[in-house]
Write a protein that holds these residues in place. Sequence first.
Motif, PDB file in Angstrom:
ATOM      1  N   ALA A 139       0.877  -1.183   0.000  1.00 49.83           N
ATOM      2  CA  ALA A 139       0.000   0.000   0.000  1.00 49.83           C
ATOM      3  C   ALA A 139       0.906   1.222   0.000  1.00 49.83           C
ATOM      4  O   ALA A 139       1.719   1.376   0.914  1.00 49.83           O
ATOM      5  CB  ALA A 139      -0.893  -0.012   1.235  1.00 49.83           C
ATOM      6  N   TYR A 140       0.779   2.049  -1.033  1.00 46.88           N
ATOM      7  CA  TYR A 140       1.786   3.088  -1.240  1.00 46.88           C
ATOM      8  C   TYR A 140       1.163   4.469  -1.354  1.00 46.88           C
ATOM      9  O   TYR A 140       0.110   4.653  -1.967  1.00 46.88           O
ATOM     10  CB  TYR A 140       2.602   2.776  -2.505  1.00 46.88           C
ATOM     11  CG  TYR A 140       3.260   1.421  -2.414  1.00 46.88           C
ATOM     12  CD1 TYR A 140       4.442   1.245  -1.704  1.00 46.88           C
ATOM     13  CD2 TYR A 140       2.653   0.294  -2.985  1.00 46.88           C
ATOM     14  CE1 TYR A 140       5.023  -0.011  -1.575  1.00 46.88           C
ATOM     15  CE2 TYR A 140       3.234  -0.962  -2.866  1.00 46.88           C
ATOM     16  CZ  TYR A 140       4.421  -1.113  -2.157  1.00 46.88           C
ATOM     17  OH  TYR A 140       4.990  -2.347  -2.032  1.00 46.88           O
ATOM     18  N   SER A 172      -6.086   6.410  -3.177  1.00 44.36           N
ATOM     19  CA  SER A 172      -5.440   6.840  -1.943  1.00 44.36           C
ATOM     20  C   SER A 172      -5.304   5.650  -0.996  1.00 44.36           C
ATOM     21  O   SER A 172      -5.908   4.593  -1.208  1.00 44.36           O
ATOM     22  CB  SER A 172      -6.253   7.953  -1.285  1.00 44.36           C
ATOM     23  OG  SER A 172      -7.538   7.478  -0.989  1.00 44.36           O
ATOM     24  N   LEU A 173      -4.542   5.819   0.077  1.00 43.35           N
ATOM     25  CA  LEU A 173      -4.257   4.709   0.990  1.00 43.35           C
ATOM     26  C   LEU A 173      -5.523   4.147   1.624  1.00 43.35           C
ATOM     27  O   LEU A 173      -5.691   2.928   1.746  1.00 43.35           O
ATOM     28  CB  LEU A 173      -3.281   5.171   2.076  1.00 43.35           C
ATOM     29  CG  LEU A 173      -1.843   5.344   1.589  1.00 43.35           C
ATOM     30  CD1 LEU A 173      -1.016   6.068   2.632  1.00 43.35           C
ATOM     31  CD2 LEU A 173      -1.215   3.996   1.253  1.00 43.35           C
ATOM     32  N   SER A 174      -6.431   5.041   2.056  1.00 46.75           N
ATOM     33  CA  SER A 174      -7.779   4.642   2.483  1.00 46.75           C
ATOM     34  C   SER A 174      -7.820   3.461   3.443  1.00 46.75           C
ATOM     35  O   SER A 174      -8.722   2.635   3.359  1.00 46.75           O
ATOM     36  CB  SER A 174      -8.639   4.300   1.257  1.00 46.75           C
ATOM     37  OG  SER A 174      -8.576   5.317   0.317  1.00 46.75           O
ATOM     38  N   PHE A 175      -6.850   3.363   4.327  1.00 47.87           N
ATOM     39  CA  PHE A 175      -6.823   2.303   5.332  1.00 47.87           C
ATOM     40  C   PHE A 175      -6.971   0.926   4.682  1.00 47.87           C
ATOM     41  O   PHE A 175      -7.551   0.012   5.260  1.00 47.87           O
ATOM     42  CB  PHE A 175      -7.921   2.538   6.375  1.00 47.87           C
ATOM     43  CG  PHE A 175      -7.658   1.850   7.699  1.00 47.87           C
ATOM     44  CD1 PHE A 175      -6.398   1.833   8.270  1.00 47.87           C
ATOM     45  CD2 PHE A 175      -8.687   1.226   8.392  1.00 47.87           C
ATOM     46  CE1 PHE A 175      -6.155   1.205   9.490  1.00 47.87           C
ATOM     47  CE2 PHE A 175      -8.459   0.595   9.615  1.00 47.87           C
ATOM     48  CZ  PHE A 175      -7.194   0.588  10.164  1.00 47.87           C
ATOM     49  N   GLY A 176      -6.485   0.811   3.437  1.00 47.48           N
ATOM     50  CA  GLY A 176      -6.418  -0.514   2.822  1.00 47.48           C
ATOM     51  C   GLY A 176      -7.487  -0.849   1.796  1.00 47.48           C
ATOM     52  O   GLY A 176      -7.520  -1.957   1.287  1.00 47.48           O
ATOM     53  N   GLY A 177      -8.379   0.072   1.478  1.00 50.01           N
ATOM     54  CA  GLY A 177      -9.340  -0.249   0.425  1.00 50.01           C
ATOM     55  C   GLY A 177     -10.399   0.816   0.254  1.00 50.01           C
ATOM     56  O   GLY A 177     -10.599   1.619   1.158  1.00 50.01           O
ATOM     57  N   PRO A 178     -11.066   0.843  -0.885  1.00 51.08           N
ATOM     58  CA  PRO A 178     -10.929  -0.082  -2.005  1.00 51.08           C
ATOM     59  C   PRO A 178      -9.663   0.157  -2.834  1.00 51.08           C
ATOM     60  O   PRO A 178      -9.295   1.288  -3.090  1.00 51.08           O
ATOM     61  CB  PRO A 178     -12.171   0.212  -2.855  1.00 51.08           C
ATOM     62  CG  PRO A 178     -12.552   1.618  -2.533  1.00 51.08           C
ATOM     63  CD  PRO A 178     -12.140   1.827  -1.100  1.00 51.08           C
ATOM     64  N   TYR A 179      -9.046  -0.942  -3.231  1.00 55.90           N
ATOM     65  CA  TYR A 179      -7.869  -0.933  -4.086  1.00 55.90           C
ATOM     66  C   TYR A 179      -8.249  -1.571  -5.431  1.00 55.90           C
ATOM     67  O   TYR A 179      -9.437  -1.706  -5.748  1.00 55.90           O
ATOM     68  CB  TYR A 179      -6.710  -1.686  -3.420  1.00 55.90           C
ATOM     69  CG  TYR A 179      -6.043  -0.928  -2.270  1.00 55.90           C
ATOM     70  CD1 TYR A 179      -6.479   0.327  -1.849  1.00 55.90           C
ATOM     71  CD2 TYR A 179      -4.957  -1.497  -1.600  1.00 55.90           C
ATOM     72  CE1 TYR A 179      -5.849   0.997  -0.792  1.00 55.90           C
ATOM     73  CE2 TYR A 179      -4.327  -0.828  -0.549  1.00 55.90           C
ATOM     74  CZ  TYR A 179      -4.778   0.415  -0.143  1.00 55.90           C
ATOM     75  OH  TYR A 179      -4.160   1.067   0.887  1.00 55.90           O
TER      76      TYR A 179
END
Lengths: 450, 486
Positions: free
Chosen positions: A75-76, A271-278
Amino acid sequence: MQYFPLTDKQREEIKKEIGIKDIKELFSDIPQEKAWYSLDNLPNALPENELLKRFEDLGDKNTYSDYLSFLGGGAYNHFIPEVVNYLSNRSEFLTPYTPYQPEVSQGSLQAMFEYQTMMAMLTGMDFSNASLYDGGTAAIEGALLALRKSKKNKILVAENLHPEYMEIIYSYVQNLGIEVEQVRYNRETGKVELDELKDKLNSEIGGFVFQSPNYFGVIEESKEISDIVHSEKKAYSVQVVAEALSLPFLTPAGDNGVDIIVGEAQSFGLSLSFGGPYLGFIAAKKEFLRQMPGRLVGQTKDVDGKRGFVLTLSTREQHIKRENATSNICSNQAWCALRAGIHLSTLGKSGLSKISKLNHLNTAYFVKEIEKFDFVNVKYKKDFFNEVVLELKNDNGIEFLEKLKNRKIFAGIPLKWFYKDADNQVLINFTEMHNKADIDLLVKEIGDLK
Amino acid sequence: MSNELNILPELIFEISKEGKVGYSFRDIDISDDLIAIDKSKLREDIKDFPELSEVDVVRHYTNVSKLNHSVDSGFYPLGSCTMKYNPKINEKIASLKGLNTHPYSPTDCVQGNLEIIKELEKWLVNITGMHGFTLVPAAGAHGEFAGMMVIRKYLESKGDARKIVLIPDSAHGTNPASAHFAGYDIKEIPSNEDGVLDAKTVKEYLNEDVAALMMTNPNTLGIFEKNIMEIADLLHENGSLLYMDGANMNAFMGIVKPGDIGADVIHLNLHKTFSTPHGGGGPGSGPIGVTKELVQFLPVPLIIEGKDGYSVNYFNDAGIGRIKNFYGNFLVIVKALAYLMALGKENVSKVAEDAVLNANYIREKLKDVLDLPFKSKTLHEVIFSDKDLPVTTLDIAKRLLDYGIHPFTIYFPLIVHGAMMIEPTETESKETIDAFIDVMKKILDEAKKDPEYLKGAPYNTPVRRLDEVLAARKPVLKWINEENEG
């Protein structure tokens, strides 16, 4: 309440029209002894301004933004041009369903077709699908694709695959009669042990899943790996990419002979968004077309001969094939793929080259600067992209990171979380969002720990 | 026809011009001498990749977006998809900077985010009567898969994983596909002439190999499975579990709790019942709720609420393991929680009431002009067939496009001939629904007078009927630069 457009008067009109007196009559099939429960433990409705305030307060409880972060590991934190937010939030893109009626969904379909094209270009593959959930689920879909094509049920996986992706693979295969065997990595180079790969490869193996850049940030010998895998009939190389920004910087997987490439494209406008949605992606050589999981958008013509786009080859999918489908995926990450398309178009050829290079050079700058300390050591000094493993001579990783956290820096991920023999190693990520001063500060603070 | 002058946007690759730049970012301030990778591994060029100015990108995507029908532009009664209005404040909330954190941040620095996840779990527990939830699954099908894995893990812990999952003939295709990926064989079970499962039939299908029954409730005909409690008892007596597909939870949210009527595992679709936008196909979120006995088998990570705040169990050997990276589709979770907080406890059942009222109004108004294959009471949606019509369901659907209305779901469920599955949702006004009813009657009138004309529809859309056979027979899945060909 603002989300209910019916007025009380209209509710009465409708009730009269359908011949009921009490709304409860409509629900009479529901076991009445259990129906009409109370929700006393829950709060009352919040007006809009108070709702916003409530979430702003929750945001304030996160102290994350007080820190300078070098966290990566799948996650970048990358630059996102504002046009990505602006355009993707147009409600024409945000509020439709899956494009089941292509005549009024050409917007979503064209954007997906463009996304598929850009991913095919970046990976050097024949085609890409329209998205999967994320990097971890893409890794297992890639493995399953190789196995379907090879008609085998054993797969090799590189030990230095992202540990979460590895866990996901093991979760998914536990009931499918699929055997997973790991191939170790070399403790000196951080790369897959090619001799071990050769040893473990045999006619029962359907493929080899490896990550490049791998979990330690090191670029693998994809071409050699693919050559070795192809020495066995019907065995396929599956490359996993957790940092999609490496794609514009490195030789494309297709040129290295890779058969299937999967991964995480969060770096393209999410955005990083605490891990999602990716954004999970998968691209492959054309021989895998009929076995591909997930949605595909194809070009066609309308009755007047105009170019148009439709969801295609859907006989692979669950709504037609049911339990024989290539995957159970239905809803995917379409809007995330849209954002990726906008992001990639905005940065364009030159922006992608520049920003990916800056990631590498920032990392290389850290590697050079940290050399002056003898109590820490960059473990793999060659062929990294934008992450490195730092080995600590005096500290264990968790304590080291805690000390730097006290200095308002998240200096990385402790590898102890995932590896038993990595107590004194941490994974550090550098992106274009760090400038020289940030890196100098990290180096100085590490130096002060001595 | 009218769309002769309607010029479609070109592809982004076709408007690209060498040398154009669409972004701004600082220049590289570190020497190339530091590059630590073999030259042979570096890429030279991304052939044919777009080069555009910022305004080119903005015009392109703006014009492309205009080719879409969306909830914000008009009625979208797509059955089983719950195309309700997506509140705008939720988008603003999801974009708050304070929520945008790295998933590996130390947990003491992301207490707000962990509270959001836990809060939504609490809402869902209270609404459904299930004992515990995970919000990790990325979509409904992913939730189904996780739920079936949980069932399997539980049965294995009892020493008997079993082999078969029963699935009604009206089920979504994801049900059998998900159960299959959890390692089960599928046995299809017929519904009765009222469109629901009979306890008697279920009993006939039960044996020691049956692990579970997957039941969509209300089912895809919009009918509540009224024998659910009796069926659940039969399953439990047999040592089997009841999986309830909650895709249609909008029909009875706040009216009855699945946990009170026998469900052991359910999944919900945050992108349906809980108002988060579909985004043209995703991202969704498919939380699963389970009974007390099954909680220990949920996927990781698990959020724990303690005296000193929230902590995270990132590993749990007893459970099914990890099925997705990090915490799930977090921003979708944020929007769903914002929706529920805006509704408040007093409005939860009102969602179902208005949704069912609207659907029954459509049923009442169209039942004399369209065939109603099942006469049972229906909840949030109504299904008609194209029996005795001079045109097909497809023709009617395509003609609706000309009137600016998105068609209902067509040809599903498979057990209805030419199914038209209409779900208006509670966020549509009576005016919109009346207009839809008028248009439907008008189209049926057109069909009688000139069926051939309808077979040519749509006429007013950006493109007309597309050749799907051509697309599948000669797949073109990416743009090819013709200048490079030949």
